[in-house]
Design a protein around this motif. Structure first.
Motif, PDB file in Angstrom:
ATOM      1  N   LEU A  79      -9.148   3.119 -27.521  1.00 25.25           N
ATOM      2  CA  LEU A  79      -9.093   1.655 -27.466  1.00 25.25           C
ATOM      3  C   LEU A  79     -10.192   1.073 -26.577  1.00 25.25           C
ATOM      4  CD1 LEU A  79      -5.282   1.212 -27.705  1.00 25.25           C
ATOM      5  CD2 LEU A  79      -6.989   0.528 -29.361  1.00 25.25           C
ATOM      6  N   VAL A  80     -10.623   1.819 -25.552  1.00 22.94           N
ATOM      7  CA  VAL A  80     -11.784   1.392 -24.772  1.00 22.94           C
ATOM      8  C   VAL A  80     -13.001   1.338 -25.688  1.00 22.94           C
ATOM      9  CG1 VAL A  80     -13.422   2.096 -22.961  1.00 22.94           C
ATOM     10  CG2 VAL A  80     -10.956   2.161 -22.511  1.00 22.94           C
ATOM     11  N   THR A  81     -13.170   2.369 -26.505  1.00 20.55           N
ATOM     12  CA  THR A  81     -14.295   2.412 -27.432  1.00 20.55           C
ATOM     13  C   THR A  81     -14.253   1.228 -28.390  1.00 20.55           C
ATOM     14  OG1 THR A  81     -14.383   4.811 -27.307  1.00 20.55           O
ATOM     15  CG2 THR A  81     -15.444   3.801 -29.203  1.00 20.55           C
ATOM     16  N   GLU A  82     -13.084   0.975 -28.970  1.00 20.71           N
ATOM     17  CA  GLU A  82     -12.969  -0.153 -29.896  1.00 20.71           C
ATOM     18  C   GLU A  82     -13.323  -1.471 -29.201  1.00 20.71           C
ATOM     19  OE1 GLU A  82      -9.217  -0.277 -31.919  1.00 20.71           O
ATOM     20  OE2 GLU A  82      -9.817   1.337 -33.263  1.00 20.71           O
ATOM     21  N   ALA A  83     -12.886  -1.627 -27.961  1.00 15.58           N
ATOM     22  CA  ALA A  83     -13.203  -2.854 -27.220  1.00 15.58           C
ATOM     23  C   ALA A  83     -14.701  -2.946 -26.928  1.00 15.58           C
ATOM     24  CB  ALA A  83     -12.393  -2.903 -25.924  1.00 15.58           C
ATOM     25  N   GLU A 118      -9.563  -2.187 -18.576  1.00 15.35           N
ATOM     26  CA  GLU A 118      -9.549  -3.626 -18.301  1.00 15.35           C
ATOM     27  C   GLU A 118     -10.936  -4.247 -18.463  1.00 15.35           C
ATOM     28  OE1 GLU A 118      -8.047  -4.888 -14.426  1.00 15.35           O
ATOM     29  OE2 GLU A 118      -6.435  -5.895 -15.515  1.00 15.35           O
ATOM     30  N   SER A 119     -11.965  -3.563 -18.011  1.00 18.23           N
ATOM     31  CA  SER A 119     -13.332  -4.065 -18.132  1.00 18.23           C
ATOM     32  C   SER A 119     -13.737  -4.194 -19.600  1.00 18.23           C
ATOM     33  CB  SER A 119     -14.290  -3.128 -17.389  1.00 18.23           C
ATOM     34  OG  SER A 119     -15.616  -3.517 -17.604  1.00 18.23           O
ATOM     35  N   ALA A 120     -13.474  -3.147 -20.387  1.00 24.56           N
ATOM     36  CA  ALA A 120     -13.818  -3.187 -21.817  1.00 24.56           C
ATOM     37  C   ALA A 120     -13.009  -4.268 -22.531  1.00 24.56           C
ATOM     38  CB  ALA A 120     -13.575  -1.826 -22.445  1.00 24.56           C
TER      39      ALA A 120
END
Length: 193
Positions: free
Chosen positions: A49-53, A87-89
């Motif tokens: 999900l970080v990658t997707e963001a 949170e950053s992404a």
């Protein structure tokens, strides 16, 4: 998109991010290597999900998906503080979607040109289902937001009858009287228990 206005889509996306953020914040230090999905640890799920963001800003800027141009989903993306990494992404993705004309743009995904409204709708459903995955894996709160369930079910109704190979599992059979969360999870190939 006929079902939701751009403002409603942005609000749903923000709520889906907040729901997932709450579950990431609740992950105990010793749970990151626990299984979240077959072949995925809790860290892998959050990194996905970080990658997707991280893909949102360049896609909304008009960059097409291309091998090597976008980060791969590895737990290296999480660094020493997975919560801050997420949170950053997530903040960057929300800021990109909130730009004045972002939701009237077209993004260039591997499947082809896609309206940004469809893209944010898809991401909202993905976040909602993965919130449950994360909560289940960490013995957290698996009850999902009712409005997000409704939106994700609308999205799920548009999926092919056999899922999307390699991306979304085929649906499981559940009775029509099943509650919305059970129906949503079944549509994404998950058992609610």
């Amino acid at each position: 998109m006929a079902d939701f206005s751009p403002v409603e889509l942005l609000e749903l996306f923000q709520r889906a991010q907040a729901q997932f953020t709450d579950r990431v914040d609740a992950v105990a230090p010793d749970q990151w290597e626990d299984e979240a999905l077959p072949g995925w640890t809790v860290a892998d799920l959050v990194a996905h999900l970080v990658t997707e963001a991280l893909w949102v800003p360049p896609l909304l800027a008009g960059e097409p998906v291309a091998e090597g141009r976008f980060p791969e989903a590895t737990s290296d993306l999480l660094g020493d503080d997975p919560f801050t990494g997420w949170e950053s992404a997530a903040d960057d993705a929300l800021s990109a979607f909130a730009e004045d004309d972002a939701l009237v743009r077209t993004v260039h995904l591997s499947r082809g040109p896609t309206p940004a409204t469809e893209y944010i709708f898809e991401m909202t459903a993905d976040l909602t289902v993965h919130t449950w995955d994360l909560a289940r894996a960490t013995d957290g709160d698996t009850e999902l937001d009712g409005e997000l369930l409704t939106a994700a079910l609308v999205y799920a109704d548009r999926l092919p009858d056999d899922g999307i190979p390699g991306i979304i599992d085929p649906p499981l059979d559940v009775p029509p009287s099943a509650d919305p969360q059970t129906r949503l999870l079944a549509r994404f190939g998950r058992k609610a228990t």
